[in-house]
Scaffold this motif. Structure first.
Motif, PDB file in Angstrom:
ATOM      1  N   ALA A  55       7.625  -1.202  -1.038  1.00 25.68           N
ATOM      2  CA  ALA A  55       6.632  -1.070   0.032  1.00 25.68           C
ATOM      3  C   ALA A  55       5.989   0.313   0.008  1.00 25.68           C
ATOM      4  O   ALA A  55       4.771   0.443   0.187  1.00 25.68           O
ATOM      5  CB  ALA A  55       7.277  -1.336   1.390  1.00 25.68           C
ATOM      6  N   LEU A  56       6.790   1.350  -0.225  1.00 22.56           N
ATOM      7  CA  LEU A  56       6.230   2.705  -0.317  1.00 22.56           C
ATOM      8  C   LEU A  56       5.254   2.819  -1.485  1.00 22.56           C
ATOM      9  O   LEU A  56       4.196   3.451  -1.361  1.00 22.56           O
ATOM     10  CB  LEU A  56       7.355   3.733  -0.465  1.00 22.56           C
ATOM     11  N   ALA A  57       5.595   2.212  -2.610  1.00 19.49           N
ATOM     12  CA  ALA A  57       4.696   2.248  -3.763  1.00 19.49           C
ATOM     13  C   ALA A  57       3.383   1.533  -3.449  1.00 19.49           C
ATOM     14  O   ALA A  57       2.299   2.012  -3.813  1.00 19.49           O
ATOM     15  CB  ALA A  57       5.377   1.612  -4.975  1.00 19.49           C
ATOM     16  N   ILE A  58       3.476   0.414  -2.763  1.00 17.05           N
ATOM     17  CA  ILE A  58       2.261  -0.335  -2.409  1.00 17.05           C
ATOM     18  C   ILE A  58       1.412   0.456  -1.422  1.00 17.05           C
ATOM     19  O   ILE A  58       0.200   0.576  -1.591  1.00 17.05           O
ATOM     20  CB  ILE A  58       2.636  -1.718  -1.843  1.00 17.05           C
ATOM     21  N   PHE A  59       2.040   1.014  -0.397  1.00 21.36           N
ATOM     22  CA  PHE A  59       1.276   1.771   0.603  1.00 21.36           C
ATOM     23  C   PHE A  59       0.669   3.039   0.023  1.00 21.36           C
ATOM     24  O   PHE A  59      -0.376   3.494   0.460  1.00 21.36           O
ATOM     25  CB  PHE A  59       2.144   2.096   1.815  1.00 21.36           C
ATOM     26  N   GLU A  60       1.330   3.630  -0.985  1.00 24.53           N
ATOM     27  CA  GLU A  60       0.764   4.808  -1.624  1.00 24.53           C
ATOM     28  C   GLU A  60      -0.468   4.436  -2.448  1.00 24.53           C
ATOM     29  O   GLU A  60      -1.459   5.152  -2.468  1.00 24.53           O
ATOM     30  CB  GLU A  60       1.803   5.467  -2.536  1.00 24.53           C
ATOM     31  N   ALA A  61      -0.395   3.315  -3.136  1.00 27.35           N
ATOM     32  CA  ALA A  61      -1.476   2.916  -4.032  1.00 27.35           C
ATOM     33  C   ALA A  61      -2.621   2.206  -3.310  1.00 27.35           C
ATOM     34  O   ALA A  61      -3.746   2.162  -3.838  1.00 27.35           O
ATOM     35  CB  ALA A  61      -0.932   2.001  -5.127  1.00 27.35           C
ATOM     36  N   LEU A  62      -2.374   1.671  -2.148  1.00 25.95           N
ATOM     37  CA  LEU A  62      -3.382   0.867  -1.448  1.00 25.95           C
ATOM     38  C   LEU A  62      -4.698   1.592  -1.182  1.00 25.95           C
ATOM     39  O   LEU A  62      -5.762   1.032  -1.471  1.00 25.95           O
ATOM     40  CB  LEU A  62      -2.785   0.315  -0.152  1.00 25.95           C
ATOM     41  N   PRO A  63      -4.702   2.814  -0.683  1.00 34.53           N
ATOM     42  CA  PRO A  63      -5.989   3.465  -0.408  1.00 34.53           C
ATOM     43  C   PRO A  63      -6.867   3.636  -1.644  1.00 34.53           C
ATOM     44  O   PRO A  63      -8.071   3.359  -1.597  1.00 34.53           O
ATOM     45  CB  PRO A  63      -5.596   4.825   0.168  1.00 34.53           C
ATOM     46  N   ILE A  64      -6.285   4.048  -2.762  1.00 34.82           N
ATOM     47  CA  ILE A  64      -7.100   4.233  -3.965  1.00 34.82           C
ATOM     48  C   ILE A  64      -7.559   2.891  -4.516  1.00 34.82           C
ATOM     49  O   ILE A  64      -8.679   2.766  -5.017  1.00 34.82           O
ATOM     50  CB  ILE A  64      -6.362   5.067  -5.030  1.00 34.82           C
ATOM     51  N   GLN A  65      -6.723   1.870  -4.405  1.00 35.06           N
ATOM     52  CA  GLN A  65      -7.130   0.544  -4.874  1.00 35.06           C
ATOM     53  C   GLN A  65      -8.291   0.008  -4.046  1.00 35.06           C
ATOM     54  O   GLN A  65      -9.230  -0.589  -4.589  1.00 35.06           O
ATOM     55  CB  GLN A  65      -5.944  -0.431  -4.816  1.00 35.06           C
ATOM     56  N   LEU A  66      -8.246   0.212  -2.746  1.00 30.91           N
ATOM     57  CA  LEU A  66      -9.350  -0.229  -1.892  1.00 30.91           C
ATOM     58  C   LEU A  66     -10.630   0.544  -2.198  1.00 30.91           C
ATOM     59  O   LEU A  66     -11.721  -0.030  -2.211  1.00 30.91           O
ATOM     60  CB  LEU A  66      -8.974  -0.077  -0.418  1.00 30.91           C
ATOM     61  N   LYS A  67     -10.509   1.838  -2.477  1.00 31.86           N
ATOM     62  CA  LYS A  67     -11.676   2.641  -2.822  1.00 31.86           C
ATOM     63  C   LYS A  67     -12.297   2.148  -4.129  1.00 31.86           C
ATOM     64  O   LYS A  67     -13.515   1.979  -4.223  1.00 31.86           O
ATOM     65  CB  LYS A  67     -11.297   4.111  -2.949  1.00 31.86           C
ATOM     66  N   VAL A  68     -11.467   1.912  -5.119  1.00 33.41           N
ATOM     67  CA  VAL A  68     -11.978   1.419  -6.404  1.00 33.41           C
ATOM     68  C   VAL A  68     -12.616   0.047  -6.226  1.00 33.41           C
ATOM     69  O   VAL A  68     -13.679  -0.232  -6.792  1.00 33.41           O
ATOM     70  CB  VAL A  68     -10.847   1.386  -7.465  1.00 33.41           C
ATOM     71  N   ALA A  69     -11.996  -0.812  -5.441  1.00 31.88           N
ATOM     72  CA  ALA A  69     -12.558  -2.142  -5.203  1.00 31.88           C
ATOM     73  C   ALA A  69     -13.921  -2.035  -4.531  1.00 31.88           C
ATOM     74  O   ALA A  69     -14.864  -2.741  -4.910  1.00 31.88           O
ATOM     75  CB  ALA A  69     -11.600  -2.970  -4.346  1.00 31.88           C
ATOM     76  N   ASN A  70     -14.055  -1.154  -3.544  1.00 33.81           N
ATOM     77  CA  ASN A  70     -15.350  -0.976  -2.881  1.00 33.81           C
ATOM     78  C   ASN A  70     -16.392  -0.405  -3.834  1.00 33.81           C
ATOM     79  O   ASN A  70     -17.554  -0.799  -3.802  1.00 33.81           O
ATOM     80  CB  ASN A  70     -15.194  -0.069  -1.659  1.00 33.81           C
TER      81      ASN A  70
END
Length: 121
Positions: A55-70
């Protein structure tokens, strides 16, 4: 990391330190997690520990993944070969012709103190 360890900025290429963090920290964390999982006798606690780490790995990576997706939605698809320039197309063709059996991810850090200082002006 440069915000927390500012003395590294004095070196010409802080990106070289990133390789250490990328490989040593990742592998070390997995070894330590494995040791903890082996020592815990309760199955519930093992599952909880592994779940928290994932869960920590997912929450750490989530913001950058959302930025790249946008960014990808706002621009043309960077992964579509039809939108790439000639150099990228030729490199993709070289890789296809090599018949590679594995892909080794290598971190790319385009960050150096000399370049960073020029951008801040």
């Amino acid at each position: 990391m440069l915000e927390y360890i500012p003395f590294i900025e004095q070196f010409r290429s802080p990106g070289r330190f990133s390789w250490i963090f990328f490989y040593v920290f990742s592998i070390g964390a997995i070894v330590i997690l494995q040791e903890l999982v082996v020592r815990i006798t309760s199955k519930v606690k093992r599952v909880a520990l592994v779940s928290v780490v994932l869960a920590l790995a997912i929450f750490e990576a989530l913001p950058i993944q959302l930025k790249v997706a946008n960014d990808l939605q706002a621009h043309r698809n960077a992964f579509d070969i039809h939108f790439c320039d000639g150099f990228i197309r030729s490199e993709v063709e070289k890789v296809k012709n090599e018949n590679a059996q594995a892909i080794i991810p290598i971190p790319f850090f385009h960050y150096g103190s000399d370049l960073c200082k020029a951008w801040q002006r």
